[in-house]
Design an enzyme around this catalytic site. Sequence first.
Site, PDB file in Angstrom:
ATOM      1  N   ASP A  76       1.972  -9.112  -2.377  1.00 24.40           N
ATOM      2  CA  ASP A  76       2.487  -7.802  -1.713  1.00 24.40           C
ATOM      3  C   ASP A  76       2.510  -7.947  -0.315  1.00 24.40           C
ATOM      4  O   ASP A  76       1.488  -8.557   0.311  1.00 24.40           O
ATOM      5  CB  ASP A  76       1.550  -6.632  -2.418  1.00 24.40           C
ATOM      6  CG  ASP A  76       1.908  -5.387  -1.518  1.00 24.40           C
ATOM      7  OD1 ASP A  76       3.056  -4.645  -2.011  1.00 24.40           O
ATOM      8  OD2 ASP A  76       1.143  -4.868  -0.805  1.00 24.40           O
ATOM      9  N   GLU A  96       6.580 -10.531  -1.335  1.00 27.06           N
ATOM     10  CA  GLU A  96       7.440  -9.255  -0.564  1.00 27.06           C
ATOM     11  C   GLU A  96       7.080  -9.643   1.080  1.00 27.06           C
ATOM     12  O   GLU A  96       5.890  -9.751   1.409  1.00 27.06           O
ATOM     13  CB  GLU A  96       6.847  -8.106  -1.012  1.00 27.06           C
ATOM     14  CG  GLU A  96       7.397  -6.895  -0.410  1.00 27.06           C
ATOM     15  CD  GLU A  96       6.657  -5.481  -0.451  1.00 27.06           C
ATOM     16  OE1 GLU A  96       7.395  -4.639  -0.301  1.00 27.06           O
ATOM     17  OE2 GLU A  96       5.625  -5.613  -0.695  1.00 27.06           O
ATOM     18  N   ASN A 121       8.158   5.762  -3.665  1.00 28.06           N
ATOM     19  CA  ASN A 121       8.273   6.309  -2.041  1.00 28.06           C
ATOM     20  C   ASN A 121       9.295   7.271  -1.671  1.00 28.06           C
ATOM     21  O   ASN A 121       9.879   7.338  -0.656  1.00 28.06           O
ATOM     22  CB  ASN A 121       8.206   5.062  -1.092  1.00 28.06           C
ATOM     23  CG  ASN A 121       6.872   4.384  -1.230  1.00 28.06           C
ATOM     24  OD1 ASN A 121       5.822   4.867  -1.675  1.00 28.06           O
ATOM     25  ND2 ASN A 121       6.903   2.910  -0.716  1.00 28.06           N
TER      26      ASN A 121
END
Length: 590
Positions: free
Chosen positions: A256, A293, A395
């Site tokens: 991440d 990511e 989000n």
Amino acid sequence: MSGRSFGPRITAGGVEFRLWAPNAQKVELMLDGGAARPMRRDEAGWYRAEIAGLGGGTRYRFRIDGELEVPDPGSLFQPDDIAGPSEVIDHAAYDWRAEDWRGRPWAETVLLEAHVGTFTPEGSFRAMIDKLDHLVATGITALELMPLADFPGQRNWGYDGVLWYAPDSAYGRPEDLKALIDAAHARGLMVFLDVVYNHFGPEGNYLGGYAPGFFSDSHTPWGNAINYYAPEVRAFAIENALHWLRDYRFDGLRLDAVHAIPDQGEIPMLHELSCEAGKLAAETGRHIHLVLENDDNTAAVLDPVTDPPRGQYRAQWNDDYHHAWHVALSGERHGYYSDYADAPLQHLARALGSGFAYQGEPSAHRGGVARGEPSGELAPLAFVNFLQNHDQIGNRALGDRLENIGRPESIEAALAITLLAPTVPMLFMGEEWGSKAPFPFFCDFHGDLAEAVRAGRRKEFAGAYEKYGDEVPDPLSEDAFRSAVLDWRERDGGDGAQRLALVSRLLQVRRNAVVPRLDGARFGSAEIAEGCLLTAHWRLADGATLALVANLSDQERDGGPPAASGTILWGGDWTRIIPPWAVSWRLEHP
């Protein structure tokens, strides 16, 4: 890095307990129901105690300087959540059934991202096993789990984990997770895990009190950065990656937000992690895949071809691809979508034609800073492309999916492009049947931290709160969590069944016609004409060309003369006029 520094070690006669606590003056081992036992300290700040006659199932804590009782930061399981005792797990005791499993080549990967707690009504590892046959029948080849590291409370996205080695007890025990992975392997499914090495969660992390060297003066959006210059801290992360890959037999990891790891040392921690994972793959004869990511769009760290990995990473989640599609399909232009608002289909064409949309150009959203590196020389397999994921749904103020803001015909055109392109496709759980279940942000904090989370969300989504009021879910409520649970009945009839049939047909074409030609595939070209006509070409391994033509508009378009030759894989063989939102894939032979 064959050994393990952190966590309990089962020995021939008992269990050795270990804790790196360089700032502690005294550490005691607290066994459940027993007296405190002193631990010996060495010059490096390690405390150790080996206790005879113990084994798997032993529960324990550490007491720091006679006052603070803490779980083991290398705990293998926390049966009573993060503040409870740690439990010794004997990983060697599990009887694996899919012993011959060695994984699958990266080119065969079709990912489905899932959150264990909302994937089924039961929200457990064991319950997921009953859905694996659905994944296989759909054409999914890899299940990717959102983070499992133990977090506070009973519900969380997983990015607030504080005990990295312990799968959260809300989903089951370690043997339940192994049973899920074993069952997936028996069906030919890979299993990936999302891991977080850029920060610790805000509740339940005691490391700063007795090992402040874990942290640096740098900051991330979620708190102090982790100090990977320190050898012990670096070992903590790398050994954690190997723990998931070795002890649980995950086939790969997705790291991440690595752009938020500022302190990696002269040899980057990420490079060393990849090398160590590559050694494990070579020793075991397994395919192990590492994915990033990385908002920085750093092409130099990507290498989808070298197997096993030797310091680089198979692929990166391609946010550029998602953002361009999202603007084109929804019309939204706020936040980071503003970087794609001027010409979303041009950005999409660049992502299809050479990987990243931003390859060194200034990003207005980031204050004009140049973002990215040239990526056209990479193989298309270096990019994981998607239309939705946990971040891009969750989000949002309402946590609403693309199905709630886009039209079916445009979404299906986007799916036809995403699932047949020679990049690696990823779906978010339920997307395969067009689920409209929201995926709002949720957590289970209490007190001041809970109020801080609420206040932060209200500040971030002030306009949405003003517009939607009480419709905006409270991230601390159980209702927000429950709303995200998939309704599997939607899959079996009506629009859900039709969408699932479409996705299954697309993935069957991918499996039969595209995947066998992906090793050695290269980017070709992609362009937009008349503002909406997309054409793209990729060079495949056998010398053939994969060709795409799509009309990404609501009106018929004149596409010019039809192609002279080739095999149609998907869509029509139009004679000049291309219908709205029509997609055609063709295999052109040399």
